[in-house]
Design an enzyme around this catalytic site. Structure first.
Site, PDB file in Angstrom:
ATOM      1  N   ASP A  90      62.519  49.925-110.143  1.00  0.00           N
ATOM      2  CA  ASP A  90      63.540  49.161-110.049  1.00  0.00           C
ATOM      3  C   ASP A  90      63.401  48.127-108.769  1.00  0.00           C
ATOM      4  OD1 ASP A  90      65.674  49.909-111.933  1.00  0.00           O
ATOM      5  OD2 ASP A  90      65.887  51.659-110.881  1.00  0.00           O
ATOM      6  N   GLU A 118      69.648  59.668-109.045  1.00  0.00           N
ATOM      7  CA  GLU A 118      69.071  58.241-108.577  1.00  0.00           C
ATOM      8  C   GLU A 118      70.458  57.749-107.783  1.00  0.00           C
ATOM      9  OE1 GLU A 118      68.228  53.636-110.061  1.00  0.00           O
ATOM     10  OE2 GLU A 118      69.468  54.875-111.192  1.00  0.00           O
ATOM     11  N   ASP A 169      70.017  59.016-114.056  1.00  0.00           N
ATOM     12  CA  ASP A 169      69.956  57.687-114.004  1.00  0.00           C
ATOM     13  C   ASP A 169      71.489  57.265-113.603  1.00  0.00           C
ATOM     14  OD1 ASP A 169      68.892  55.084-114.369  1.00  0.00           O
ATOM     15  OD2 ASP A 169      70.488  54.679-115.765  1.00  0.00           O
TER      16      ASP A 169
END
Length: 605
Positions: free
Chosen positions: A448, A373, A336
């Protein structure tokens, strides 16, 4: 007019013993008199004369070949072609013919040997937001305990599966999806063609999204705890499915015992300057911990701390290693906001620590998939091999949004034509090796973003175009749960609706398309391992081909009105007998007749 063709896959490259044979095809009226392969050997540019071949691969095509010794040099083999006449020169790179020498990272690149995870490009991933996918039949009362969510300053909310989602208390609202629910739905995922799962965070945390980790070493009891995860892992293995977890190592939650804002443990860094975890975090001049992007419940981790480095990735029993080992045996980590991870409250020494995470993972499981990410440009991380691949927002999702939905990541207007879209996609992947391109993580949307179906708005008829594109572009496709049955939703929390398991609420036609494409991809080496050549890009129409050995897959996308298109002559498509797998377009030699807002796909016999 001069034309040249090369893709870093067979038949243009062949390995025989310790040699790499590289071939260039050229056609036109003014053929070059010499061709030189510019190759990097141990980062030094080397010129290798190419030999004109006596046998033509196609009528009107001349082949040139050179040989590289694979025993020496760096594993990433970068090269380009220098075409020479008496009074001029031209260069061929992944972006075509040009008049000036290419920069180092603009050349063709193949990894030989390739030490990346070999299994990834053969997968179809499925992303699951655990609370919203499936509620198990064996769910226990302890999984539905109401507690006070400090960050939201309220009790959590429990809802029935079919209750509508609202914008209130998005991080505190639970629908009861769990890991046993995922286990129960594995037969459905198998029929969809899914071979790998990516789960949003599952570790103990107070929010529904669980990016505010409270305990990295245990699965949240709401999801069924460690035992439910172990059952899921055994079940995925039974179905031959890989499993990747979400690693949130840029920040912890403020309820983690390391920080302990609510002082439930007593030794946390939030209130205790003598805490054993004090240097896990950074502080301002007032002594307040620095957080991530203004979220006070997400204190930023500081990798200046050697103890933190050992705890997260370096130590023998680090978090990264723990879940890669048996009995859990996960297959990889999605990292992340990994570009923000670092020291002193920022991203200082980011490459050092991301590389450390990757190295520790590979030491524990050499086949582990480390996925970063990045909403921005991820190529500097990939070119430095700090990760295996990245979520391909910049190289796939965003140009596709711009072309089909006329919007950018900020949901501002962006109107681009086919030529611009293909130039964008080709320019991005040109900076990566062929193997890296095949491992990039392609999605239409995610937890997201708004759902792509909702982003399309009135252009909903373009949705099948995007789905075919997802399954056919270089990289590994990932389906965000529910996309395959037409689930919609704008930005968080509405992109995280519960999965509609009632067939009457599903788009079964769309589901059928996903299932057919899954079967096709699993059978096609060209789609999983092939190179990609844009054949035509103009106005509303994109045509591209995937190539591997003698197999071809041709995809034609038309976002506009009915049109007839004449494809340029291309030896990659010569003499092919086509079978139409999707769509109703007519393909007659080099002439395409495309219906309004349509996608068609052909495969060579």
């Amino acid at each position: 007019m001069l034309n040249a063709w090369h893709l870093p896959v067979p038949p243009f490259i062949q390995t025989r013993k310790d040699k790499l044979y590289i071939t260039l095809w050229v056609s036109g009226d003014d053929l070059p008199q010499r061709v030189v392969l510019r190759y990097e050997k141990d980062n030094e540019e080397t010129s290798i004369p190419m030999t004109r071949q006596k046998v033509a691969p196609e009528d009107g095509v001349v082949a040139w070949r050179a040989v590289i010794d694979l025993i020496e040099g760096q594993p990433r083999r970068r090269y380009s072609f220098k075409l020479l006449w008496l009074d001029k020169q031209r260069w061929l790179t992944p972006q075509g013919l040009r008049s000036i020498p290419p920069a180092r990272l603009e050349q063709f690149a193949v990894d030989l040997p390739d030490d990346g995870p070999q299994w990834v490009q053969d997968q179809i991933f499925y992303q699951i937001f655990p609370d919203r996918f499936a509620r198990s039949e064996q769910r226990t009362p302890e999984q539905d305990q109401v507690y006070y969510h400090h960050a939201a300053k309220r009790d959590i909310i429990l809802r029935n599966w079919d209750d509508p989602l609202s914008g209130d208390a998005g991080g505190s609202t639970f629908y009861g999806g769990d890991l046993d629910g995922i286990s129960e739905k594995l037969p459905y995922l198998k029929r969809l063609g899914v071979t790998a799962l990516y789960l949003n965070p599952i570790f103990t945390a107070p929010s529904v999204h669980k990016y505010d980790t409270q305990d990295y070493r245990h699965v949240d009891v709401q999801f069924g705890g460690d035992h439910a995860f172990l059952r899921l892992r055994k079940n995925t293995q039974k179905y031959g499915m890989r499993l990747m977890l979400d690693g949130v190592f840029n920040h912890s939650g403020d309820t983690h015992q390391w920080f302990d804002r609510q002082q439930t443990h007593g030794e946390g860094a939030s209130h205790n300057p003598q805490s054993p975890w004090r240097d896990f975090y950074s502080y301002n001049q007032q002594g307040h911990a620095l957080d991530w992007l203004g979220y006070s419940s997400l204190p930023k981790l500081d990798y200046q701390s050697s103890l933190l480095v050992d705890e997260v990735y370096q130590g023998e029993d680090s978090i990264v290693r723990h879940w890669l080992r048996e009995p859990w045996g996960i297959d990889g980590w999605r990292l992340d906001v990994v570009h923000m991870l670092g020291e002193a409250g920022g991203a200082r020494n980011n490459f050092l620590h991301v590389t450390g995470i990757t190295r520790a993972a590979k030491e524990t499981n050499p086949d582990a998939y480390i996925l970063g990410e990045h909403f921005g440009d991820a190529r500097q991380w990939l070119q430095n091999d700090t990760e295996d691949a990245a979520m391909n927002y910049r190289g796939f999702t965003f140009p596709l949004w711009g072309f089909l939905a006329n919007t950018d990541i900020s949901y501002d207007p962006q109107h681009i034509d086919a030529q611009t879209c293909m130039a964008w996609m080709d320019e991005y992947r040109a900076g990566l090796s062929q193997q890296q391109q095949l491992r990039m993580f392609n999605q239409l949307d995610s937890h997201d973003t708004a759902r792509f179906k909702s982003i399309l708005g009135k252009d909903i008829a373009r949705l099948p175009l995007a789905v075919v594109w997802l399954y056919c572009w270089p990289g590994v496709p990932c389906v965000y749960y529910g996309d395959e049955v037409g689930l919609d939703g704008n930005n968080d929390p509405f992109c995280r609706k519960p999965f509609p398991w009632d067939p009457d609420r599903q788009d079964l036609g769309l589901l059928g398309l996903y299932q057919r494409l899954g079967k096709l991809r699993h059978k096609s080496r060209a789609l999983r391992h092939g190179g990609c050549q844009v054949i035509y890009a103009n106005a509303d129409v994109v045509v591209f081909a995937r190539v591997y050995q003698n197999e071809r897959v041709l995809v034609a996308i038309n976002r506009g009105e009915q049109i007839d298109v004449t494809l340029p002559w291309n030896p990659l498509l010569n003499g092919i007998t086509w079978t139409q797998r999707e769509g109703e377009a007519q393909l007659d030699n080099h002439r395409l007749s495309l219906s309004e807002v349509s996608v068609s796909l052909w495969q060579s016999l």
